[in-house]
Structure formats: structure tokens, C-alpha cells
Design a protein around this motif. Structure first.
Motif: not given
Length: 235
Positions: A46-47, A60-65, A99-103
Motif C-alpha cells: 500500500l505504501m 506524501f500522503r496521509a496515513l488514513d488515505e 503527518k504525511f508519509y512517503r515510503l
């Protein structure tokens, strides 16, 4: 999920095995075992998909998204676990309270290398067959185990290249204690039906005369005995 820990279910069965349940015998002697698994392995696809990586590192994407997958609501149960865990494999941007995440490929590769080293330390203590193996063979076994949770392209391929391990060597079947027990059981059964080795055959012929003399006495002794199957009720 159990006590805030993600569990995976393993099915284990030996060839000749049953359970005694009260007065009954359960023919299926299989066993289901729950063991912890790192949630990162589950959300890694998914990441990777969420960052929409091309020539650039990605978005970067929000975790719930990221964790929302239509038709698979179970991913939502992992949300409370992921905020801290993803710091090991992701770049993070904070905007206000969000917070926004990117692998991140480099962080992920370093995380996988740590998994390999930890697995290499554990394997020799779990199975006697691993204890006598060389360090390179143990490394291949460890990568092979992790490969059950990773896509071959690109993650497993990159990990093998980084550690200098042949990818095909990680796919070789690993011998388990249960396999050894099954092989030993088959060998014993074959010997029983074939009368054992030549030495045993010689001894058996010498004892045949004495056995004939005891056969009539044995039949008399067995008259008052019950079959073991009569001790159990049919389910």
C-alpha cells in the motif's frame, strides 16, 4: 489482532498424528498456531502504491488515505499501530497537527537488512539443522523467510543484491524437523513391512520355531482381552 499485536495463523500437521479428546479420537491431528508478524510487511504494498513513484521519489500522503482500500476494511484496524512503525521506513512531513508519509527506499532497505541480521541470530537456536550451516547458507535461509512477505521485484531482488546473495539460493526448500520425523517414520514403516534388514531376517527365521510353540498359549491369553477400539465411542 491480539493485545495490540498483529498475528498470523500457521497450519501445522505431521503425517501420522491424532488428538485424544476425552473419550474420542480426532483423526485430524493438525494444529493452528498464531505468531506475531510485523505490520510493515502487510502495508508495504500500500505504501509503495500510494507514493505513485516515477522518476521522482513520489508523493506524501496521509496515513488514513493510504490505509483505505475499498472492500478491505481490515486495514483500518492497523492504523493505531502504524504511526510509530512507519518512521523506520518512511519520510515524514508535518503540517500543523497532520503527518504525511512517503515510503523511502533507502530506509526500507536498511530496515530489511536489520530483519535479516536478527533472523540469522535466531535461526540456529530454533532448529538443529540450521546450527551446522555456514553463515552464507544461514543468510540465504533468512532472506528466503523474509521473501515470503516481500515482492520479488523490487524488494527481494534489491535486498539480495545489497547483501551479495544469489536470489535463487533463497528459494531452495528448507528442511524442517517435521520433515525429518516423517522421513524417519516412513523408513521404520518400510522396515516393518519388509521384515527389516538382512540381519533381522536371519534372527526372525531362528525364532520362528519358538514362536509357533507360543502361538497357542498367546491365543488363550487373549480370550479375556478387549480391543482398544472398543474403549472409544463413535462421534
Amino acid at each position: 489482532m491480539m493485545d495490540g499485536c498483529l498475528q498470523e495463523i500457521h497450519w501445522f500437521k505431521q503425517r501420522y498424528n491424532s488428538w485424544f479428546l476425552g473419550d474420542y479420537v480426532c483423526e485430524d491431528g493438525s494444529l493452528y498456531v498464531a505468531t506475531p508478524v510485523d505490520p510493515i510487511f502487510v502495508v508495504l504494498p500500500l505504501m509503495d502504491q500510494a507514493r505513485m513513484k516515477g522518476d521522482e521519489p513520489g508523493k506524501f500522503r496521509a496515513l488514513d488515505e493510504i490505509m483505505f482500500v475499498e472492500g478491505y476494511p481490515g486495514y483500518g484496524h492497523l492504523l493505531p499501530l502504524m504511526h510509530e512503525l512507519l518512521e523506520a521506513v518512511c519520510d515524514i512531513k508535518e503540517i500543523g497537527l497532520l503527518k504525511f508519509y512517503r515510503l523511502d527506499d533507502c530506509k526500507l532497505l536498511a530496515w530489511l537488512c536489520c530483519k535479516v541480521k536478527h533472523t540469522m541470530k535466531i535461526l540456529p537456536t530454533l532448529n538443529k539443522h540450521y546450527a551446522g550451516r555456514s553463515e552464507e547458507d544461514t543468510k540465504s535461509d533468512a532472506i528466503g523467510l523474509l521473501g515470503e512477505y516481500l515482492k520479488e521485484d523490487p524488494w527481494l531482488f534489491c535486498l539480495c543484491n545489497h547483501l551479495g546473495v544469489d536470489l535463487e539460493a533463497t528459494k531452495k526448500p528448507r528442511l524442517k524437523d517435521s520433515d525429518t520425523m516423517d522421513l524417519a517414520s516412513e523408513k521404520i514403516l518400510v522396515q516393518d513391512f519388509q521384515g527389516g534388514n538382512n540381519a533381522n531376517k536371519g534372527k526372525a527365521s531362528q525364532k520362528s520355531t519358538a514362536n509357533r510353540g507360543r502361538s497357542s498359549q498367546k491365543k488363550n491369553d487373549e480370550k479375556g482381552l478387549q480391543k482398544i477400539t472398543s474403549m472409544f465411542k463413535k462421534s
